[in-house]
Design a protein around this motif. Structure first.
Motif, PDB file in Angstrom:
ATOM      1  N   LYS A 177       0.863  -1.181   0.000  1.00 23.68           N
ATOM      2  CA  LYS A 177       0.000   0.000   0.000  1.00 23.68           C
ATOM      3  C   LYS A 177       0.893   1.223   0.000  1.00 23.68           C
ATOM      4  CE  LYS A 177      -3.236   2.442   3.069  1.00 23.68           C
ATOM      5  NZ  LYS A 177      -3.953   2.394   4.371  1.00 23.68           N
ATOM      6  N   ARG A 178       0.682   2.119  -0.966  1.00 22.38           N
ATOM      7  CA  ARG A 178       1.511   3.331  -1.029  1.00 22.38           C
ATOM      8  C   ARG A 178       0.674   4.503  -1.511  1.00 22.38           C
ATOM      9  NH1 ARG A 178       3.919   3.962  -6.456  1.00 22.38           N
ATOM     10  NH2 ARG A 178       3.341   2.191  -7.782  1.00 22.38           N
ATOM     11  N   ALA A 179       1.135   5.706  -1.188  1.00 16.02           N
ATOM     12  CA  ALA A 179       0.418   6.905  -1.613  1.00 16.02           C
ATOM     13  C   ALA A 179       0.435   7.007  -3.130  1.00 16.02           C
ATOM     14  CB  ALA A 179       1.078   8.140  -0.997  1.00 16.02           C
ATOM     15  N   LEU A 180      -0.615   7.599  -3.689  1.00 12.63           N
ATOM     16  CA  LEU A 180      -0.687   7.761  -5.137  1.00 12.63           C
ATOM     17  C   LEU A 180       0.449   8.652  -5.630  1.00 12.63           C
ATOM     18  CD1 LEU A 180      -4.481   8.375  -5.838  1.00 12.63           C
ATOM     19  CD2 LEU A 180      -3.157   6.347  -6.394  1.00 12.63           C
ATOM     20  N   LYS A 225       2.198  11.525  -7.728  1.00 12.45           N
ATOM     21  CA  LYS A 225       1.619  12.806  -8.121  1.00 12.45           C
ATOM     22  C   LYS A 225       1.267  12.847  -9.606  1.00 12.45           C
ATOM     23  CE  LYS A 225       3.673  15.635  -4.463  1.00 12.45           C
ATOM     24  NZ  LYS A 225       4.532  16.808  -4.153  1.00 12.45           N
ATOM     25  N   GLU A 283      -9.019   1.774   1.172  1.00 10.45           N
ATOM     26  CA  GLU A 283      -8.938   3.185   1.551  1.00 10.45           C
ATOM     27  C   GLU A 283      -8.556   4.033   0.347  1.00 10.45           C
ATOM     28  OE1 GLU A 283      -6.713   6.051   4.889  1.00 10.45           O
ATOM     29  OE2 GLU A 283      -6.214   3.919   4.737  1.00 10.45           O
ATOM     30  N   TYR A 284      -9.313   5.107   0.158  1.00  6.50           N
ATOM     31  CA  TYR A 284      -9.092   6.008  -0.969  1.00  6.50           C
ATOM     32  C   TYR A 284      -7.777   6.779  -0.798  1.00  6.50           C
ATOM     33  CZ  TYR A 284      -9.673  10.142  -3.910  1.00  6.50           C
ATOM     34  OH  TYR A 284      -9.483  11.144  -4.826  1.00  6.50           O
ATOM     35  N   GLY A 285      -7.122   7.059  -1.917  1.00  6.05           N
ATOM     36  CA  GLY A 285      -5.910   7.873  -1.901  1.00  6.05           C
ATOM     37  C   GLY A 285      -4.626   7.070  -1.930  1.00  6.05           C
ATOM     38  N   TYR A 286      -4.736   5.744  -2.080  1.00  7.54           N
ATOM     39  CA  TYR A 286      -3.562   4.884  -2.085  1.00  7.54           C
ATOM     40  C   TYR A 286      -3.596   3.937  -3.273  1.00  7.54           C
ATOM     41  CZ  TYR A 286      -2.933   6.524   2.699  1.00  7.54           C
ATOM     42  OH  TYR A 286      -2.766   7.309   3.805  1.00  7.54           O
ATOM     43  N   TYR A 324      -2.592   0.034  -4.465  1.00  8.51           N
ATOM     44  CA  TYR A 324      -2.447  -1.258  -3.798  1.00  8.51           C
ATOM     45  C   TYR A 324      -1.958  -2.348  -4.751  1.00  8.51           C
ATOM     46  CZ  TYR A 324      -5.459   0.873  -0.234  1.00  8.51           C
ATOM     47  OH  TYR A 324      -5.993   1.693   0.721  1.00  8.51           O
ATOM     48  N   VAL A 336      -6.646   0.998  -7.359  1.00  5.74           N
ATOM     49  CA  VAL A 336      -6.941   2.196  -6.560  1.00  5.74           C
ATOM     50  C   VAL A 336      -8.454   2.186  -6.369  1.00  5.74           C
ATOM     51  CG1 VAL A 336      -4.982   3.548  -7.397  1.00  5.74           C
ATOM     52  CG2 VAL A 336      -7.164   3.650  -8.615  1.00  5.74           C
TER      53      VAL A 336
END
Length: 227
Positions: free
Chosen positions: A70-73, A75, A141-144, A146, A175
């Motif tokens: 799991k990591r942040a989107l 940019k 969870e939104y914003g990540y 997977y 996502v």
């Protein structure tokens, strides 16, 4: 719909298409879409086929959405579209919530999904000669971004089977939207953003392979006068 990490101007070209493959490009591009690490399915729905013989009884009793990473989107990303038009109706949908660790089962009645219950105890069962394909969706969870897998436990004629879709070497990548795929009036975070389609030479914003007067649904062309 897919989220592609990178710049549409320099993103890789997909496999070539035949003249009859403009509608569901996802089928033709399946291998490319699943292996390319820069592509993440938006709220993916994975098809699951169930087949039983005349004297068989089978049931999906457990489903797990397992997260490997799991990591942040990133940019820099854009939406990539491969299915143009409406999708096919489905007899059932199971939504595996990776945050709450629960599964919601929905049945389709005349194309409308109705909530049936949580799994367990609710199961998806077949008896007698039947061949049915439904779908399993992942909600996270939104914003990540997977990577993970879907584990399905199936009981066939009293014996348990386990099917795994995805692996650390070839995971499902996805996502998600802020709410599950069947939520009414969901604030779709991606719906307001233009998607890019392949026009044969580059990724074009808002591209559709069908005449503009059809919109983006080839199954519903404009009606003319009836003689």
């Amino acid at each position: 719909m897919y989220l592609a990490v990178g710049d549409p101007a320099t993103f890789d070209a997909p496999p070539d298409l035949g003249s009859d493959e403009n509608y569901n490009r996802c089928l033709k591009w399946n291998g490319w879409l699943s292996k390319k690490r820069e592509l993440f399915a938006v709220t993916p729905e994975v098809p699951v086929a169930m087949t039983v013989g005349t004297n068989d009884v089978a049931a999906i009793t457990e489903i797990e959405g397992r997260v490997f990473t799991k990591r942040a989107l990133p940019k820099q990303h854009f939406l990539l579209k491969c299915l143009h038009g409406a999708g096919d109706p489905l007899p059932f949908l199971a939504v595996a919530d990776t945050v709450k660790q629960e599964v919601s089962v929905y049945r389709s009645e005349f194309g409308v999904l109705e909530f049936e219950g949580k799994m367990p105890p609710t199961s998806i069962s077949l008896a007698g000669k039947a061949d049915v394909t439904g779908r399993i969706a992942l909600h996270s969870e939104y914003g990540y971004a997977y990577e993970g897998a879907i584990i399905v436990k199936l009981r066939r004629n009293g014996k348990e089977e386990v099917k795994v879709i995805g692996s650390p070497e070839n995971p499902i990548r996805w996502v998600d939207n802020p709410c599950p795929p069947v939520t009414a009036k969901c604030p779709n975070a991606w719906g307001g953003k233009p998607a890019y389609g392949w026009n044969g030479s580059n990724w074009e914003k808002g591209f559709s392979p069908f005449p503009s007067e059809w919109g983006d649904n080839p199954s519903d062309p404009p009606m003319g006068p009836m003689d």
